[in-house]
Structure formats: C-alpha cells, structure tokens
Scaffold this active site. Structure first.
Site, short mmCIF file in Angstrom:
data_model
loop_
_atom_site.label_atom_id
_atom_site.label_comp_id
_atom_site.label_asym_id
_atom_site.label_seq_id
_atom_site.Cartn_x
_atom_site.Cartn_y
_atom_site.Cartn_z
N GLU A 192 0.99 -1.37 -0.13
CA GLU A 192 0.02 0.02 -0.05
C GLU A 192 0.95 1.30 0.05
OE1 GLU A 192 -3.43 -0.40 -0.29
OE2 GLU A 192 -3.50 1.67 -0.80
N LYS A 243 1.91 1.93 -3.34
CA LYS A 243 0.82 2.37 -4.35
C LYS A 243 0.91 3.88 -4.93
CE LYS A 243 -3.91 1.29 -5.40
NZ LYS A 243 -5.11 1.02 -4.70
N GLY A 259 -4.07 -6.68 -5.35
CA GLY A 259 -4.80 -5.60 -6.03
C GLY A 259 -3.60 -4.39 -5.97
N VAL A 260 -2.75 -4.19 -5.35
CA VAL A 260 -1.99 -3.05 -5.41
C VAL A 260 -1.26 -3.17 -6.68
CG1 VAL A 260 0.03 -1.96 -4.33
CG2 VAL A 260 -1.55 -2.56 -2.90
N THR A 268 -3.25 -12.92 -7.77
CA THR A 268 -2.83 -13.88 -7.08
C THR A 268 -3.22 -13.91 -5.48
OG1 THR A 268 -0.99 -12.75 -6.22
CG2 THR A 268 -0.72 -13.85 -8.40
N THR A 269 -4.05 -12.62 -5.08
CA THR A 269 -4.63 -12.70 -3.75
C THR A 269 -6.22 -12.82 -3.72
OG1 THR A 269 -4.95 -10.24 -3.84
CG2 THR A 269 -2.74 -11.04 -3.00
N LYS A 285 -11.39 -0.38 -12.61
CA LYS A 285 -10.79 0.81 -12.16
C LYS A 285 -9.18 0.74 -11.60
CE LYS A 285 -13.81 1.91 -8.55
NZ LYS A 285 -14.37 2.73 -7.68
#
Lengths: 391, 391
Positions: free
Chosen positions: A71, A74, A104-105, A128-129, A141
């Site tokens: 995060e 990011k 997601g990041v 992968t998560t 998005k």
C-alpha cells in the site's frame, strides 16, 4: 464505444499445457510472441521460476519487471517504474499485452501504467490474492494514492481479461485471506443472504484451508461456490456502471470511511480490514435507524468473528470519521449517497448521516472491541506485510 | 458509451456580458458557483485581472492555479501541481469543471490532471494560442513527456467544451503565431487545397496581423475562414476516431519524425516548427516516389516561406530520423503507417520508407536550408520562450 472484458476462472494457470495465459489478448492468429510480465516481488519469489518455465514452454520471449507492491508503494513512482520497463522492453502499442501478476496493489499500479502509456496499452490481470480475485482484479478501476489520499489518481482501464487461478491462494498468508473475505462479506451483506449464511457456517474453515480442498488442487465445492457468488455479485454491480456515471454504487458499501482510516493507519490496516471496520460502523448506524434488527447485528458480528475481521481500530475516531465523510461527499459530488444495510442481504442509500450518529456508533464499536478482547487488542493484526501477501 | 464534446468560437470571452465561460459545464440550472482556474503564467500576467473581474461579475467564487507551462515543464510534476491545487480547492468530483486557460502544453497538462483526479473530473479548455485553437485545444488527447519521450504518458479525456476566442492571439508572439500556422498548413496539405491557396496568398499578412482585423475586435474575413477551415478539417479527422482504435491517422502527418526532433532540440524547436521540418522531409520523400510533382514541391516551399516556417534543423540527422521511425513503428503497432502527401490537398499511407530515403531527403533539406540562408541560419528561431507565448 463498446468495452468488453472477461473474467475467467482458469485453474492450473501455470501448467504449460494450459494455453489461457499465453493466448490472453494475443489475437487470432497470435501476432508476436513477446510479453512483459510485471510481477509482485513476493509472488516472483514463489512463482518466478514457474512463470519463466511456462513462457519458455510456450515459446514466448519475456522479461520480468519485479515490483515491491504494497500500500505504501501504491504511488506514481511505482507507475513510473513500470513505464520505464515498458520503454526498455520496447513494447508495441497494442499487440503485446502486459501481464500483471500479483495482488490488488500490483494490478492497480500496472493498470494505471498501461492506461497512461501511449495513452492506452492492453494488459492482462492475474490476481494472486483473494482480494484481487473478488474485487480489485475484476473491475475496471486503476489507481494510486497521492499525498495520503487513497486512490486519488487513477483511471478506468479494464484489462483484456482477468485470469483467476485459486491455487495461488495456497501460499497466501492467513491475514491476506481474511483481508479478501472482507470484500466477500461486503457482497453478502448488500445483496446475497445465502452467501452470508455460507460464511457464517464455513468461513473459519475456508480461511484455515485457504479455499483449497484437502484432496488436491482446485477448490472444494463450498469454497468454489463462495468464490463464484462473490465474483458474480461484484460483476453484476460493476457491469452496468463501469465508468461510474452513476455515483449511487452499492459496492461502495464499506468504502465511505475506510479510505481515510486505511491511509491514517498506513501500513497497519489492510484494505479489507479497514472495510470491515467501516461495515461494522455502518451496521450500527443502520441499526439505530431501525434498518437492521438487533438479531441481524448479532448475526453480522458472528460472521465477522468467524472471519476474524476487526470491528474497530484506534484510528477510528469521530474526528477522522467526520473528515472522511467530508471527502466522500466531494467524491460523490456533493451528496453522501451512503449505502446502509437493510436487514442482511439488502441495502439502501441515505444522505443525512449526522456527526452525532457517527460519534455514537464509533464509541459503541470501541466499547465492543474492548469488551471482546479484554486486552486492548485493536482487532487488526499489527504486523506490516508486503502487498502480495505471499510471504 | 457516448462521448460528446463541443468546440465553440466565442469572441469577447472575457466580457462579463458573455455567459459562455461562466455557463460552460455548469449544468441546467447551474448547481454551484465555484471554479478552479488553471492558467499559464504568461497568460495570467496579461489576463489575470480580466479573468478575476469576469468571474466576480458573474458571482463565481474562484481560485487560480498558475502554472509555468512550457515544453520542458510538460511533466507529471506539473500534473501533480494541478492535482494539489484541486485538493486544496476541495473540488467536487463532477460538478465544478476546472477551467484551463493557456496554450497546448497547459491544456494537455490540465487534461491529464483532471483525467486522473478521482479517475475523471470535467474540465473546460480555453486555448489562448493558435496551436491550441486549431490543434491541441480541440482534440481529446492529453499528455506529458516522460524521460525525453514526447507525450509518452497521457489519456483520452475530451473537455466538456473548448471555447475559442481569437482575440487572445492579439497578444501572442509572432513566433507562436507561426508555430500554430504549421498545424494549419498540415490540414491544408493533407486535405484542403483551398486552404493552402489562402495561406499562399495571405499567410504573411495574417501572421503580421495576428489574425486580428485592422478595424476592431474579432477576425477579418480571411482570417476567420482560415481558422474555420483548419478547425473543421481537424475535427472531421478526429471525430470518428477519438480513441485512436484506428492507427491510420491522416492528422499524424508531420508527426512521425517531429516528436524525436522536438525532444532532441528541447527547448529550441517549438512543436509546430518540428512539425514543419517533418512535413518538408516527407514532402521530399513523396516527391522522390513520384507522389508530389516538382511544381507542387516548389509551391509548398513558397507557402512555408510565406509562413516563415523552417524546413531543416541541425538535430535532423539520418541517425535521429531512423530512431524516430523505430519509435513511431512501435507507436503504430509494428507498422510505419506513414502519411505521405499526394500532390497537394491529399495524402496516402506507406509502410516501406527506407533509411536511405530518409538520408537522401535529409541531406537535400540541409543543402536547401543552407542555400536559402547563406548564413548557416537553422531555420528556427533560437530564442527559448515560455509555452503560453504571451510574452
């Protein structure tokens, strides 16, 4: 302009016999066989050799760009790292989709980099998560944080396809599995009572098993159903509103106060943990408005306990919540448009949540949290971990 | 998804009696009266007071973000400056369009900032340079340079409306007027013989007059026709291909080799000057292929002389041209798709321009340039000037 993108569940994605990853976005017949693979550092550590073997076996020239995605990283600087690697690779504009492999990041960062590069280049997502598979990885998005504002800069840039292989979850940390279950829980609370019942009954076991079956690869029947329902529910909400022309979004549930909490607690709270605290808060607000019965509140708490998700965190103060709401109002164009649960499995939008309602719910959550732990436990694990979560 | 945007010629834009700027994107009825005005430093120096008076007279609360916009500042750092000012202003997501006032660099930077901010916020363009009015200001593209690559990062994000007031040209430097005429010439060469004839006959005078009439505000009849034809021709080409799904673009004429030259010569060559050198080069290549007659080449040189536009620059070497073509091929997805003129007023695409053709045309241009000046004059003015050009 018609935009289409696919979400495909493809077990055994790194098996050279499985053509899904090699063929993704390659055109018919495939034009050239070169791929830039942008991969999270943890994932590269665990799967780099298999990825290389896969592309070699399929005769695809490839290069890796390894990003330490979490995060705090990011940011536009990470986007620039990816862009520079695209330049070094000499990427063609439209016929060599970038492959993004990670959480997601990572997929948000690669999504933004490919969106900006030559004003748009294609990419393929391989989440992968769990949170990637049910949330970040399957939407349109992209985004990075800017000056402590969550996802302040971004774009709508769907990948050509998102390839979902639940086997990646086998190496994911328990905390990151729980983190993903927060987004599954969101879908359950706003629109799928049956999914909530599944979580109530099997949540704890599914986390312990990382959604893997005891007897081999793939997912067990309950795990498969949970994944399918979560993905399907999410896509149902996203599909008619890809560009968010409509700012009344059910999937914003849990995402009104959590961005500010997540940024304030950085890196202590994972995204799903902040979403969970937000959902607990708005559950209480809805309860006080007579929208959720005491029994339903109890049931929701039970599921959160099954999933070991937090309901409070020290950054959750009336002052932060008020500031968070101010920014959310700007984000929703001058209105709160706050999704609140109605019973379980349904939701509505309100525009008139007051600061005193926020303060009351916040105080109650803090008391509940203290009562629950008896030890001042914050409700969230405190170890900072990498974004890929594949420790 | 249907996307529409307007280009509106609106003389007297800063006259408080003219509602065009105040009402642009305000909705019906207007929702709120707040505007963030991002303005080029030179333009702010000349027009800041009038802009303030205008918004005050219309009862619109406003703030300025002043950007020193020129090619070297066409970077993500400038985008971040604009984004920070949007945060400070507390911009609502969809109902407070940002007003961008300046040249092509300024509107490209604001276009990208608004495109990224909360994944898309509306904006209104007020181009104050000729190149802005006929090219950068009326398209959907945004962009910044990255690591010496021209417009390597960007997006397609049309403004709600582009408001064109030719009166701004009254304070533009002659060099920036000529710079804009390079893009007018491009439209003439690829699709409008009549426009070329107008430039041949009136070009020099129109530049001297800055397209202003001798007898008052607005534009004279010839200047008006030139502007209209240039804008109309550009929009005709852009409109069916806003997202560039089609990479065969006539308006790429003059833009195959110029990005590399412009970056190499930074800040010495203005965009239009580099485009002019590119057009001279491809005119000769087309001539050697029998596509443009000797008489037509002579005519084109005459118009370039009328407009005092360069046909060569020391950075224009066979080596740079070869590298430029390599990158253009990547940009056009593995093909040259090189627009070449056919006679005057028409063009075709070719895929097989060789390095020796480039070298030959390059050597001839250099000789022509030396013969023309007799003094080693490079053909481009050498003074570096601010991007807004309103000195």
């Amino acid at each position: 302009m018609v935009v289409s993108y696919e979400v495909e569940v493809s077990p055994g994605l790194l098996d050279p016999a499985n053509g899904a990853l090699a063929d993704a976005g390659a055109g018919v017949p495939p034009v050239r066989s070169r791929r830039l693979v942008v991969v999270d550092a943890n994932v590269h550590h665990r799967y780099g050799v298999r990825l290389s073997k896969y592309f070699n076996a399929r005769g695809i020239e490839h290069a890796f760009c390894v990003i330490d995605a979490h995060e705090r990283a990011k940011t536009m600087d990470s986007v620039f790292e990816v862009v520079s690697s695209m330049d070094r690779f000499g990427l063609a504009r439209r016929q060599e989709p970038v492959i993004a492999v990670g959480g997601g990041v990572l997929t948000d960062v690669v999504g933004l980099a490919t969106s900006l590069y030559r004003r748009s280049t294609p990419y393929v997502k391989v989440p992968t998560t769990l949170i990637g598979m049910v949330d970040a990885g399957i939407g349109a998005k992209t985004g990075v944080n800017f000056e402590r504002h969550k996802n302040r800069l971004g774009s709508y840039h769907p990948s050509l396809v998102a390839l979902i292989d639940p086997e990646f979850l086998a190496t994911l940390s328990t905390r990151h599995i729980r983190n993903g279950f927060a987004e599954v829980l969101k879908i359950a609370l706003i629109k799928d009572r049956h999914l909530l019942d599944l979580l109530a009954e099997h949540g704890s076991r599914l986390i312990a098993e990382r959604l893997q079956p005891a007897d081999g690869p793939g997912t067990g029947p309950i795990a498969g159903e949970v994944l399918r329902r979560a993905i399907h529910g999410m896509l149902q909400e996203l599909q008619p509103n890809l560009w968010e022309h409509q700012l009344k979004r059910l999937v914003d549930y849990g995402h009104s106060f959590s961005p500010a909490m997540e940024m304030e607690a950085l890196p202590e709270l994972l995204h799903g943990e902040a979403v969970s605290v937000d959902m607990a808060l708005t559950t209480l607000i809805a309860h006080h408005r007579g929208l959720v019965s005491a029994a339903d509140v109890k049931y929701i708490w039970r599921v959160m306990d099954q999933l070991d998700l937090p309901r409070w965190h020290p950054v959750c103060t009336p002052d932060l919540l008020a500031r968070a709401l101010d920014d959310t109002v700007r984000h929703r164009d001058g209105r709160q448009l706050l999704p609140l649960p109605v019973g379980v499995g349904s939701a509505c939008f309100v525009d008139d949540v007051s600061r005193s309602e926020l303060a009351r719910a916040c105080a109650e959550l803090q008391q509940l949290s203290w009562a629950r732990s008896g030890t001042g436990r914050s409700g969230a694990a405190s170890a900072a971990v990498g974004g890929g979560g594949h420790g």
